[in-house]
Design an enzyme around this catalytic site. Sequence first.
Site, PDB file in Angstrom:
ATOM      1  CG  PHE A 193      -1.820   1.282   1.035  1.00  0.00           C
ATOM      2  CD1 PHE A 193      -2.830   1.352   0.058  1.00  0.00           C
ATOM      3  CD2 PHE A 193      -1.671   2.451   1.666  1.00  0.00           C
ATOM      4  CE1 PHE A 193      -3.820   2.556  -0.094  1.00  0.00           C
ATOM      5  CE2 PHE A 193      -2.428   3.595   1.552  1.00  0.00           C
ATOM      6  CZ  PHE A 193      -3.395   3.316   0.647  1.00  0.00           C
TER       7      PHE A 193
ATOM      8  CG  ASP B 175      -3.146  -1.549   6.864  1.00  0.00           C
ATOM      9  OD1 ASP B 175      -4.315  -1.217   7.568  1.00  0.00           O
ATOM     10  OD2 ASP B 175      -2.618  -1.223   6.095  1.00  0.00           O
TER      11      ASP B 175
ATOM     12  CE  LYS C 122      -8.327   4.163   4.518  1.00  0.00           C
ATOM     13  NZ  LYS C 122      -7.118   5.340   4.923  1.00  0.00           N
TER      14      LYS C 122
ATOM     15  NE  ARG D 198      -4.591   3.872  -5.514  1.00  0.00           N
ATOM     16  CZ  ARG D 198      -4.270   4.727  -4.240  1.00  0.00           C
ATOM     17  NH1 ARG D 198      -4.799   4.163  -3.242  1.00  0.00           N
ATOM     18  NH2 ARG D 198      -3.301   5.659  -4.174  1.00  0.00           N
TER      19      ARG D 198
ATOM     20  CG  PHE E  25      -0.961   8.650  -5.700  1.00  0.00           C
ATOM     21  CD1 PHE E  25      -0.137   7.888  -5.369  1.00  0.00           C
ATOM     22  CD2 PHE E  25      -2.049   8.775  -5.060  1.00  0.00           C
ATOM     23  CE1 PHE E  25      -0.120   7.573  -3.841  1.00  0.00           C
ATOM     24  CE2 PHE E  25      -2.168   8.449  -3.683  1.00  0.00           C
ATOM     25  CZ  PHE E  25      -0.954   7.991  -3.164  1.00  0.00           C
TER      26      PHE E  25
HETATM   27  N1  F0G Z   1      -3.520   1.266   5.149  1.00  0.00           N
HETATM   28  C1  F0G Z   1      -4.620   1.057   4.129  1.00  0.00           C
HETATM   29  C2  F0G Z   1      -4.553  -0.355   3.605  1.00  0.00           C
HETATM   30  C3  F0G Z   1      -4.911   2.097   3.666  1.00  0.00           C
HETATM   31  O1  F0G Z   1      -6.019   1.823   2.521  1.00  0.00           O
HETATM   32  C4  F0G Z   1      -4.674   3.476   3.962  1.00  0.00           C
HETATM   33  C5  F0G Z   1      -5.230   4.659   3.355  1.00  0.00           C
HETATM   34  C6  F0G Z   1      -3.592   3.598   4.952  1.00  0.00           C
HETATM   35  C7  F0G Z   1      -3.009   2.623   5.565  1.00  0.00           C
HETATM   36  C8  F0G Z   1      -3.266   4.796   5.697  1.00  0.00           C
HETATM   37  O2  F0G Z   1      -4.275   5.214   6.200  1.00  0.00           O
HETATM   38  O3  F0G Z   1      -4.966   7.547   4.992  1.00  0.00           O
HETATM   39  O4  F0G Z   1      -5.404   7.117   7.489  1.00  0.00           O
HETATM   40  O5  F0G Z   1      -3.050   7.786   6.842  1.00  0.00           O
HETATM   41  N2  F0G Z   1      -6.004   4.590   2.447  1.00  0.00           N
HETATM   42  C9  F0G Z   1      -6.594   5.925   1.924  1.00  0.00           C
HETATM   43  C10 F0G Z   1      -7.256   5.345   0.631  1.00  0.00           C
HETATM   44  C11 F0G Z   1      -5.957   6.782   1.803  1.00  0.00           C
HETATM   45  O6  F0G Z   1      -8.108   6.079  -0.159  1.00  0.00           O
HETATM   46  O7  F0G Z   1      -7.174   4.076   0.204  1.00  0.00           O
HETATM   47  P1  F0G Z   1      -4.492   7.195   6.348  1.00  0.00           P
END
Ligand code: F0G
Length: 470
Positions: free
Chosen positions: A137, A228, A271, A395, A462
């Site tokens: 990620f 995670d 999330k 993505r 991005f």
């Molecule tokens: N791990 C995963 C699997 C994520 O999807 C994200 C964030 C993070 C860690 C980081 O967390 O944004 O609170 O600092 N994903 C968002 C997305 C930004 O749009 O998928 P964060």
Amino acid sequence: MNSQSSQTMGQQSGRRSWAEPWKIKVVEPLTMTTREERKKALVEAGYNTFLLRSEDVYIDLLTDSGTSAMSDRQWAGMMLGDEAYAGSRNFYHLEAAIQKYYGYKYIVPTHQGRGAEHLISRTVIKPGQLIPGNMYFTTTRLHQELSGGIFHDVIIDEAHDPNSLHPFKGNIDLDKVQALIDQHGAKQIAYISVAGTVNMAGGQPVSMANVRALRALCQKHGIKVYLDATRMMENAYFIQQREEGYADRSIAQILREFCSYTDAAWMSAKKDNLVNIGGWLAVNDWDLFEELRNLVVVYEGLHTYGGLAGRDLEALAIGIEESAQDQHIRSRIGQVLYLGELLSQWGIPIVQPIGGHAIFLDARAFYPHLKQIEFPAQTLAAELYLDSGIRSMERGIASAGRDATTGDHYYPKLELTRLTIPRRVYTQAHMDVVAESVKAVYDARQSVRGLKMVYEPKYLRFFQARFEPL
Ligand code: F0G
């Protein structure tokens, strides 16, 4: 109604729908724009949906991060914020909720997921060590790299194939992990980085059997497994639906079992946990906790608030409880499935099986005439916005960035455009409008030209990169 008469009714009407386990109390008006206005906004944004103003967006499917609607109970909880600098009552509520639902012993709050990633990466990675993980990620890998670590993708091969129907495409390939151990030695591995579900693979889950087997392998070699947990509630739902022996277990029970095979977790609470801001770290090892608790004071805030207000901690504690309810998860993922099934029926290429938090359009299949360096997924996000004002996210090659040592672009196998569904925000009618816009863009696919990148930031490009049409 007794079960017999409800069954009879079901047969008569031929269908039994689910519905959201809530009703709407407050509404927020949406802006509708003309194609001309959208064209202007897109040019100003350098063809990057991250650079659009949200006022120029109609249905916002950029991300499911921090975009959830909070419940009346969460808003009421905000009024109970204890804004003491130290020892806020809301911290103890949060601690108890994480201990109860996720099962870890010690908790450190952070302002969001990457705050937690930063702290854990700095604490446990020694320069030159490897971090095997089930697909990268963006922020997770960057923090691992900034701490001197080297990420290795050990997800099963099926995850890189948008058409593979494997039910657990987030699974870790244990042979790949074993090969890394054989080649480099267990001491060279900082930890195994497991994400449930896997965002970049299309929101794909990890099975219980897989994490259990991973745990056994790692214990043999003294390697830690870190989770995670950002979308673990959604992962638990897929285990309940797809894995033998779990159909009668609750989401909460499945979550606890899954976490029990891991040593620690980091979380973007924005999330699954149904809040607009927040994150946390949770660990079972006291020494690791001591180091994290010490470091959080340097980068985030005192260990009982970690960059959050007391009211945020309270909303988060309540959000955890709400997110672990079976009815909530069923309708959340049910909505994603609804959109995905509509698109599938119309022959539109999406990542299969449909994942937990988003529909991922297969931009390679949309635009086979575009080379990957012509940014097909970025192009598709721009075309969708132009068509209807729907905001999605790239993505693909732009998100993948460059190899830190060679400086070359990564060319990921998956070149996807993500339609991410915020939790408890949009209705089924919005999903219909989205599907129809995707169909219109698909029908016009042959005339589309790609993009070139004209500005490239150094980190996580991005977010701020700018593009021009070819
Ligand atoms: N791990 C995963 C699997 C994520 O999807 C994200 C964030 C993070 C860690 C980081 O967390 O944004 O609170 O600092 N994903 C968002 C997305 C930004 O749009 O998928 P964060």
